[in-house]
Design a protein around this motif. Structure first.
Motif, PDB file in Angstrom:
ATOM      1  N   VAL A  55       0.871  -1.178   0.000  1.00 22.67           N
ATOM      2  CA  VAL A  55       0.000   0.000   0.000  1.00 22.67           C
ATOM      3  C   VAL A  55       0.901   1.220   0.000  1.00 22.67           C
ATOM      4  O   VAL A  55       1.748   1.377   0.888  1.00 22.67           O
ATOM      5  CB  VAL A  55      -0.901   0.020   1.251  1.00 22.67           C
ATOM      6  N   VAL A  56       0.739   2.101  -0.984  1.00 22.60           N
ATOM      7  CA  VAL A  56       1.605   3.279  -1.100  1.00 22.60           C
ATOM      8  C   VAL A  56       0.723   4.518  -1.242  1.00 22.60           C
ATOM      9  O   VAL A  56       0.024   4.691  -2.241  1.00 22.60           O
ATOM     10  CB  VAL A  56       2.555   3.177  -2.311  1.00 22.60           C
ATOM     11  N   LEU A  57       0.761   5.366  -0.217  1.00 20.52           N
ATOM     12  CA  LEU A  57       0.040   6.641  -0.235  1.00 20.52           C
ATOM     13  C   LEU A  57       1.064   7.759  -0.183  1.00 20.52           C
ATOM     14  O   LEU A  57       1.878   7.822   0.743  1.00 20.52           O
ATOM     15  CB  LEU A  57      -0.909   6.744   0.960  1.00 20.52           C
ATOM     16  N   VAL A  58       1.036   8.645  -1.166  1.00 17.88           N
ATOM     17  CA  VAL A  58       2.038   9.704  -1.235  1.00 17.88           C
ATOM     18  C   VAL A  58       1.384  11.023  -1.612  1.00 17.88           C
ATOM     19  O   VAL A  58       0.621  11.098  -2.574  1.00 17.88           O
ATOM     20  CB  VAL A  58       3.162   9.340  -2.238  1.00 17.88           C
ATOM     21  N   SER A  59       1.661  12.054  -0.833  1.00 22.14           N
ATOM     22  CA  SER A  59       1.187  13.391  -1.170  1.00 22.14           C
ATOM     23  C   SER A  59       2.305  14.150  -1.864  1.00 22.14           C
ATOM     24  O   SER A  59       3.491  13.914  -1.594  1.00 22.14           O
ATOM     25  CB  SER A  59       0.745  14.156   0.085  1.00 22.14           C
ATOM     26  N   SER A  60       1.933  15.051  -2.747  1.00 22.54           N
ATOM     27  CA  SER A  60       2.938  15.855  -3.444  1.00 22.54           C
ATOM     28  C   SER A  60       2.270  17.031  -4.125  1.00 22.54           C
ATOM     29  O   SER A  60       1.119  16.946  -4.557  1.00 22.54           O
ATOM     30  CB  SER A  60       3.693  15.018  -4.482  1.00 22.54           C
ATOM     31  N   HIS A  61       3.027  18.140  -4.210  1.00 23.40           N
ATOM     32  CA  HIS A  61       2.584  19.280  -5.010  1.00 23.40           C
ATOM     33  C   HIS A  61       3.208  19.249  -6.405  1.00 23.40           C
ATOM     34  O   HIS A  61       2.911  20.111  -7.235  1.00 23.40           O
ATOM     35  CB  HIS A  61       2.966  20.594  -4.321  1.00 23.40           C
ATOM     36  N   LEU A  62       4.056  18.262  -6.665  1.00 21.86           N
ATOM     37  CA  LEU A  62       4.713  18.152  -7.969  1.00 21.86           C
ATOM     38  C   LEU A  62       3.814  17.351  -8.902  1.00 21.86           C
ATOM     39  O   LEU A  62       3.907  16.130  -8.999  1.00 21.86           O
ATOM     40  CB  LEU A  62       6.079  17.499  -7.820  1.00 21.86           C
ATOM     41  N   MET A  63       2.925  18.058  -9.603  1.00 23.40           N
ATOM     42  CA  MET A  63       1.911  17.382 -10.410  1.00 23.40           C
ATOM     43  C   MET A  63       2.519  16.580 -11.559  1.00 23.40           C
ATOM     44  O   MET A  63       1.994  15.519 -11.921  1.00 23.40           O
ATOM     45  CB  MET A  63       0.912  18.408 -10.962  1.00 23.40           C
ATOM     46  N   SER A  82      -3.391  18.814 -18.801  1.00 18.04           N
ATOM     47  CA  SER A  82      -2.431  18.119 -17.945  1.00 18.04           C
ATOM     48  C   SER A  82      -3.093  17.826 -16.605  1.00 18.04           C
ATOM     49  O   SER A  82      -4.168  18.356 -16.286  1.00 18.04           O
ATOM     50  CB  SER A  82      -1.191  18.987 -17.730  1.00 18.04           C
ATOM     51  N   LEU A  83      -2.449  16.987 -15.801  1.00 14.21           N
ATOM     52  CA  LEU A  83      -2.964  16.720 -14.457  1.00 14.21           C
ATOM     53  C   LEU A  83      -3.063  18.013 -13.669  1.00 14.21           C
ATOM     54  O   LEU A  83      -4.043  18.231 -12.941  1.00 14.21           O
ATOM     55  CB  LEU A  83      -2.039  15.729 -13.733  1.00 14.21           C
ATOM     56  N   GLU A  84      -2.073  18.882 -13.803  1.00 15.34           N
ATOM     57  CA  GLU A  84      -2.084  20.144 -13.074  1.00 15.34           C
ATOM     58  C   GLU A  84      -3.288  20.990 -13.467  1.00 15.34           C
ATOM     59  O   GLU A  84      -3.974  21.567 -12.597  1.00 15.34           O
ATOM     60  CB  GLU A  84      -0.796  20.912 -13.339  1.00 15.34           C
ATOM     61  N   MET A 136       3.433  13.285 -10.087  1.00 15.63           N
ATOM     62  CA  MET A 136       2.254  12.461  -9.804  1.00 15.63           C
ATOM     63  C   MET A 136       1.672  11.894 -11.093  1.00 15.63           C
ATOM     64  O   MET A 136       1.181  10.770 -11.132  1.00 15.63           O
ATOM     65  CB  MET A 136       1.196  13.285  -9.070  1.00 15.63           C
ATOM     66  N   ALA A 137       1.760  12.675 -12.157  1.00 13.96           N
ATOM     67  CA  ALA A 137       1.191  12.228 -13.434  1.00 13.96           C
ATOM     68  C   ALA A 137       1.893  10.982 -13.959  1.00 13.96           C
ATOM     69  O   ALA A 137       1.266  10.152 -14.631  1.00 13.96           O
ATOM     70  CB  ALA A 137       1.268  13.353 -14.465  1.00 13.96           C
ATOM     71  N   HIS A 140      -3.639   6.019  -9.006  1.00 13.18           N
ATOM     72  CA  HIS A 140      -4.947   6.384  -8.462  1.00 13.18           C
ATOM     73  C   HIS A 140      -4.790   7.705  -7.728  1.00 13.18           C
ATOM     74  O   HIS A 140      -3.708   8.006  -7.197  1.00 13.18           O
ATOM     75  CB  HIS A 140      -5.433   5.297  -7.490  1.00 13.18           C
ATOM     76  N   LEU A 141      -5.850   8.500  -7.681  1.00 17.36           N
ATOM     77  CA  LEU A 141      -5.800   9.801  -7.023  1.00 17.36           C
ATOM     78  C   LEU A 141      -6.932   9.951  -6.018  1.00 17.36           C
ATOM     79  O   LEU A 141      -8.082   9.606  -6.301  1.00 17.36           O
ATOM     80  CB  LEU A 141      -5.906  10.933  -8.049  1.00 17.36           C
ATOM     81  N   VAL A 142      -6.564  10.460  -4.844  1.00 13.13           N
ATOM     82  CA  VAL A 142      -7.544  10.918  -3.857  1.00 13.13           C
ATOM     83  C   VAL A 142      -7.296  12.415  -3.693  1.00 13.13           C
ATOM     84  O   VAL A 142      -6.195  12.829  -3.327  1.00 13.13           O
ATOM     85  CB  VAL A 142      -7.377  10.196  -2.513  1.00 13.13           C
TER      86      VAL A 142
END
Length: 323
Positions: free
Chosen positions: A190-198, A293-295, A201-202, A207-209
């Motif tokens: 299970v890998v949950l990671v937060s980031s502001h670097l879109m 884009s994701l951003e 993340m892309a 998966h996105l929450v």
């Protein structure tokens, strides 16, 4: 040492009606989602959305006002040797500056009955073997991030909770962490990671929450996120932009100037524009469908949930990028 009976066969993070208030301030409000194994889940939201607070509640650093978080069906507080089950990186600066890097990991290892040799393995894996005897007060932010990742991975946990793990890393470090997250997820963790670097993340998340002002905004796969919250647009170039522009406006479309002398038309399809151009006898030098884009999709989704916004201006008062 934890036995097989102590470790559930399938692990997930279950957030159930989670709420957190600080006086009259609502940080998290009835948040519900599940983080599944086998994929990288990106945890996104604007500044102040409640991401860090949610992650702190996952590992018992903050007490919920309401609701609960279960990891493998249990609260974090009931896991007997937590480093063997859950690896977390929330604040890489939360270390004693006078302690040496290897000693920092040794303390964690011995408190969870993890063999000392694992410390050296992890220091080498995150590229800090040569800095093992250095004091943490001498470490840069990127080095502290690497040490925090080593600590999170020390007990070979099946759950990883990482808050902004890419901050301060150089391109090589970012690429290394990206590959590591993919490897761990593909191994069933299970890998949950937060980031502001879109951009990261892309290319990393499956998966996105997404949350805003403490509430759930989206819980979807990366593919579905783009389809649901992105906008399609057509990029075109022509030698007669004025004529084609008038014709497109007459069709109810809205062309707008873009970079490189091109134009973009939102909410349109290339074949429709091609038909208009052919009818008007306007030559097309470029005609391509472009997706957000994701951003761009993220900003559109969270626009009404952003507590902190600013318009950056140049010295002359014109809007521009911050230096």
């Amino acid at each position: 040492m934890a036995t097989k009976e102590d470790r559930p066969t399938r692990v997930s993070i279950d957030v159930r009606d989670l709420s957190k208030r600080y006086g009259s301030t609502v940080a998290v409000e009835q948040l519900t989602f599940r983080v599944e194994p086998g994929r990288v889940t990106g945890f996104l939201g604007p500044n102040g959305a409640g991401k860090s607070t949610t992650m702190r509640m996952m590992i018992g650093l903050d007490r919920p006002t309401g609701g609960e978080v279960l990891i493998g069906g249990r609260p974090y507080s009931q896991i007997r040797e937590p480093l063997r089950e859950v690896g977390a990186l929330l604040d890489p600066s939360a270390v004693h500056p006078g302690r040496r890097a290897r000693d920092q990991l040794l303390v964690l290892a011995r408190s969870n009955r993890i063999p000392d040799r694992r410390v050296d393995v992890m220091l080498d894996r995150v590229g800090l073997a040569g800095a093992a005897r250095r004091r943490l007060g001498e470490f840069s932010l990127g080095m502290r991030q690497r040490l925090g990742l080593a600590a999170a991975l020390l007990g070979e946990p099946r759950v990883l909770i990482l808050d902004e793990p890419l901050n301060g890393l150089d391109p090589e470090g970012i690429q290394g962490v990206r590959g590591l997250l993919r490897e761990l997820a593909e191994g069933g963790r299970v890998v949950l990671v937060s980031s502001h670097l879109m951009n990261e993340m892309a290319v990393t998340a499956d998966h996105l929450v997404v949350i805003g002002r403490g509430r759930l905004l989206a819980d979807v796969s990366m593919t579905d996120f783009g389809a649901r919250y992105g906008r399609g647009r057509v990029r075109l170039r022509t030698t007669r932009p004025e004529r084609l522009g008038r014709a497109l406006i007459a069709e109810g479309l809205t062309p707008a100037p873009a970079k490189g002398g091109a134009w973009e038309v939102a909410d349109a399809q290339p074949d429709r524009i091609g038909v208009v151009a052919a009818r008007e006898r306007v030559p097309l030098q470029e005609l391509a469908l472009r997706s957000d884009s994701l951003e761009e999709a993220f900003l559109r989704l969270t626009a009404v949930s952003t507590d902190f916004t600013a318009e950056f201006t140049t010295d002359s008062g014109r809007k521009g990028a911050p230096e």
